[in-house]
Structures are given as structure tokens and as C-alpha cells.
Motif scaffolding. Structure first.
Motif, PDB file in Angstrom:
ATOM      1  N   TYR A 129       0.816  -1.207   0.000  1.00 32.96           N
ATOM      2  CA  TYR A 129       0.000   0.000   0.000  1.00 32.96           C
ATOM      3  C   TYR A 129       0.858   1.270   0.000  1.00 32.96           C
ATOM      4  N   ILE A 130       1.066   1.870  -1.171  1.00 33.51           N
ATOM      5  CA  ILE A 130       1.895   3.086  -1.274  1.00 33.51           C
ATOM      6  C   ILE A 130       1.066   4.185  -1.932  1.00 33.51           C
ATOM      7  N   PRO A 131       0.491   5.069  -1.147  1.00 33.98           N
ATOM      8  CA  PRO A 131      -0.274   6.143  -1.771  1.00 33.98           C
ATOM      9  C   PRO A 131       0.655   7.120  -2.480  1.00 33.98           C
ATOM     10  N   GLU A 132       0.281   7.545  -3.669  1.00 31.21           N
ATOM     11  CA  GLU A 132       1.039   8.561  -4.393  1.00 31.21           C
ATOM     12  C   GLU A 132       0.093   9.733  -4.619  1.00 31.21           C
ATOM     13  N   ILE A 151      -4.744  10.647  -5.910  1.00 33.33           N
ATOM     14  CA  ILE A 151      -3.988   9.751  -5.032  1.00 33.33           C
ATOM     15  C   ILE A 151      -4.095   8.353  -5.611  1.00 33.33           C
ATOM     16  N   THR A 152      -2.957   7.667  -5.724  1.00 34.88           N
ATOM     17  CA  THR A 152      -2.960   6.284  -6.211  1.00 34.88           C
ATOM     18  C   THR A 152      -2.599   5.363  -5.060  1.00 34.88           C
ATOM     19  N   ALA A 153      -3.517   4.500  -4.689  1.00 29.49           N
ATOM     20  CA  ALA A 153      -3.256   3.543  -3.613  1.00 29.49           C
ATOM     21  C   ALA A 153      -3.147   2.151  -4.225  1.00 29.49           C
ATOM     22  N   ARG A 154      -2.121   1.399  -3.808  1.00 32.24           N
ATOM     23  CA  ARG A 154      -1.899   0.065  -4.389  1.00 32.24           C
ATOM     24  C   ARG A 154      -2.217  -1.036  -3.378  1.00 32.24           C
ATOM     25  N   ALA A 155      -2.613  -2.210  -3.910  1.00 32.15           N
ATOM     26  CA  ALA A 155      -2.890  -3.403  -3.091  1.00 32.15           C
ATOM     27  C   ALA A 155      -3.847  -3.079  -1.951  1.00 32.15           C
ATOM     28  N   VAL A 156      -5.014  -2.604  -2.305  1.00 29.88           N
ATOM     29  CA  VAL A 156      -5.990  -2.150  -1.301  1.00 29.88           C
ATOM     30  C   VAL A 156      -6.941  -3.306  -0.932  1.00 29.88           C
ATOM     31  N   PRO A 157      -7.049  -3.642   0.376  1.00 29.47           N
ATOM     32  CA  PRO A 157      -7.939  -4.731   0.798  1.00 29.47           C
ATOM     33  C   PRO A 157      -9.407  -4.347   0.605  1.00 29.47           C
ATOM     34  N   LEU A 158     -10.212  -5.326   0.158  1.00 26.32           N
ATOM     35  CA  LEU A 158     -11.629  -5.081  -0.122  1.00 26.32           C
ATOM     36  C   LEU A 158     -12.489  -6.174   0.494  1.00 26.32           C
ATOM     37  N   LEU A 179     -15.580  10.212  -0.650  1.00 24.89           N
ATOM     38  CA  LEU A 179     -15.270   9.880   0.742  1.00 24.89           C
ATOM     39  C   LEU A 179     -14.110  10.720   1.251  1.00 24.89           C
ATOM     40  N   LYS A 180     -13.930  10.688   2.567  1.00 25.43           N
ATOM     41  CA  LYS A 180     -12.818  11.416   3.182  1.00 25.43           C
ATOM     42  C   LYS A 180     -11.636  10.482   3.307  1.00 25.43           C
ATOM     43  N   ILE A 181     -10.427  11.039   3.174  1.00 25.07           N
ATOM     44  CA  ILE A 181      -9.212  10.245   3.344  1.00 25.07           C
ATOM     45  C   ILE A 181      -8.436  10.841   4.518  1.00 25.07           C
ATOM     46  N   PRO A 182      -8.041   9.999   5.484  1.00 25.56           N
ATOM     47  CA  PRO A 182      -7.319  10.518   6.643  1.00 25.56           C
ATOM     48  C   PRO A 182      -6.112  11.370   6.239  1.00 25.56           C
ATOM     49  N   GLY A 234     -10.613  17.803   1.903  1.00 25.67           N
ATOM     50  CA  GLY A 234     -11.616  17.619   0.853  1.00 25.67           C
ATOM     51  C   GLY A 234     -12.154  16.202   0.770  1.00 25.67           C
ATOM     52  N   ARG A 235     -12.892  15.952  -0.306  1.00 25.09           N
ATOM     53  CA  ARG A 235     -13.486  14.632  -0.513  1.00 25.09           C
ATOM     54  C   ARG A 235     -12.969  14.041  -1.820  1.00 25.09           C
ATOM     55  N   TRP A 236     -12.986  12.716  -1.893  1.00 25.56           N
ATOM     56  CA  TRP A 236     -12.310  12.019  -2.991  1.00 25.56           C
ATOM     57  C   TRP A 236     -13.208  10.944  -3.582  1.00 25.56           C
ATOM     58  N   GLN A 237     -13.207  10.852  -4.918  1.00 17.55           N
ATOM     59  CA  GLN A 237     -13.994   9.836  -5.623  1.00 17.55           C
ATOM     60  C   GLN A 237     -13.064   8.675  -6.011  1.00 17.55           C
TER      61      GLN A 237
END
Ligand code: SF4
Length: 222
Positions: free
Chosen positions: A52-55, A61-68, A94-97, A101-104
Motif C-alpha cells: 500500500y503506497i499512496p502517491e 492519489i494512487t493507492a496500491r494493493a488495497v484490501p476489499l 469519501l474522506k481520506i485521513p 476535501g473529498r475524494w472519488q
């Protein structure tokens, strides 16, 4: 709603859309065989599946290997990549810690090859998106699939038909898993690219059944 102990692997939804028997061989009988297609697929996933490496770049923001997880579908898994785009809208975001702002969110899946005539890639991103919707109580309109051969991203509209098809496949996975019976082999065009063809032996099994039935008829004539 399924319970935690009933959850099945989300990645299996692409297998069951391809062939119910293939899904059962992998997920019930735990058979797996590498072929050129799956090895190339792993290679392509390597970059996407880094921890998980957010860019962040310009509102993205790009998040990798996100659990679902989805308790409605009864599925859990990991998304290759989820892109979050900053949006002014309050709905469907949604909000990101530690971010303002808010993110789609949008699911991005990496695949080898090129777009297919069947829905197996589409149902996977749809299932991943349905997980995100359930986890965050939002609605997601589209996802994307990056194909290694064309080096191009295809947009997947998450319309009603695709959603229903995905939900039906998830239901079928649970139905077969509960019954614990692997569907019979049936030779079809997609068998040629199936990584389990040597284990499944669809031509031999079909021929054996034909011979067996012929033998029964012969016996009846005695
Ligand atoms: S070889 Fe054909 S029938 Fe057997 S699992 Fe693969 S796709 Fe299904």
C-alpha cells in the motif's frame, strides 16, 4: 449478508465467468497450473501489487494493493490500484485521513493481453467496485482496466446488467462451494487458453463419457 467465515476470494469471479469448472478446480480442489498467460499476468501485477503506497499528484492519489470486502456478495480480496480523484461534490465521495476535501475512488485493474469478448475482466472490476461501494456507502459509476498488450486503459461502465451479472456469479460461487461438487468438463473454444487444461482434460473426459455410454448401450444389447 454473508458472515466473515463464509467469504470467498474475489479474484475467483473472473474464473467462474470464464468457466464454472475452472473456478471449482482452483477454489474447491485447490488445483493451479501456470501457463504463459498466467505467468505474464503475474509479471504485470508485480508493480501494481507493491504494498500500500499512496502517491499524490495534482488532486490524484494512487493507492496500491488495497484490501476489499463485501458481505453482500460474500467476497474479499485486494484491488491492484485505486485512484482517488479530488472532487467538490459531497455525494459519491469519501474522506481520506490526513487529506483535505473529498475524494472519488475508481478501481484500476492490470491485465495482460487485450480486451476480451467475454466479461471476466469486467466482472472483476465490478465486484471490486461493489466492495468499495458497500465499505464506504457510496455509488461508483465506472472502473478501468489497463491491458499490457495494448498499453491502454479501457473504461468499464458499471451499468445495471454488469452489476446483476456480477452478483449472480458471486451467488453461483457460493452455491457451488456449498455443494462442494466440481462441474463436469465440457470442451469449448476457451479451453485452449485455460491454464488447467492438462488437469481438466475436457476432451478425454468427454470422450470417456461417450465411450462409457456406448458401452452401456452395448451391454444392454446382450
Ligand atoms: S479446460 Fe475447459 S472445461 Fe476445463 S476448466 Fe478449463 S475452460 Fe473449463
Amino acid at each position: 449478508m454473508y458472515k466473515e467465515e463464509d467469504l470467498l476470494l474475489l479474484s475467483g469471479i473472473q474464473h467462474i465467468d470464464f468457466c464454472e469448472r475452472q473456478w471449482a478446480l482452483i477454489h474447491i480442489e485447490k488445483q493451479w497450473q501456470e501457463n504463459v498467460l498466467t505467468i505474464e499476468g503475474h509479471f504485470l501485477h508485480e508493480k501494481a501489487d507493491n504494498p500500500y503506497i499512496p502517491e499524490k499528484r495534482k488532486g490524484l492519489i494512487t493507492a496500491r494493493a488495497v484490501p476489499l470486502v463485501s458481505y453482500e456478495l460474500g467476497l474479499y480480496g485486494v484491488a491492484d490500484v485505486i485512484e482517488f480523484t479530488k472532487t467538490g461534490e459531497l455525494d459519491n465521495s469519501l474522506k481520506i485521513p490526513k487529506r483535505s476535501g473529498r475524494w472519488q475512488p475508481k478501481v484500476i485493474e492490470y491485465k495482460r493481453g487485450k480486451p476480451k469478448n467475454i466479461d471476466c475482466d469486467k466482472v472483476q472490476v465490478c465486484a471490486q467496485s461493489l466492495c468499495l461501494e458497500e465499505m464506504h456507502n457510496i455509488f461508483i459509476q465506472e472502473a478501468e482496466i489497463f491491458y499490457g498488450q495494448t498499453k491502454h486503459r479501457e473504461i468499464v461502465e458499471l451499468d445495471k446488467n454488469l452489476r446483476n451479472h456480477t452478483k449472480n456469479l458471486a451467488g453461483k460461487m457460493h452455491e457451488i462451494f456449498t455443494a462442494g461438487v466440481t462441474p463436469k468438463a465440457e470442451y469449448k473454444p476457451c479451453c485452449k487458453s485455460c491454464s488447467l487444461i492438462d488437469i481438466c482434460m475436457p476432451k478425454i473426459l468427454k470422450r470417456s463419457t461417450a465411450y462409457y455410454l456406448k458401452d452401456i448401450k452395448k451391454c444392454e444389447n446382450y
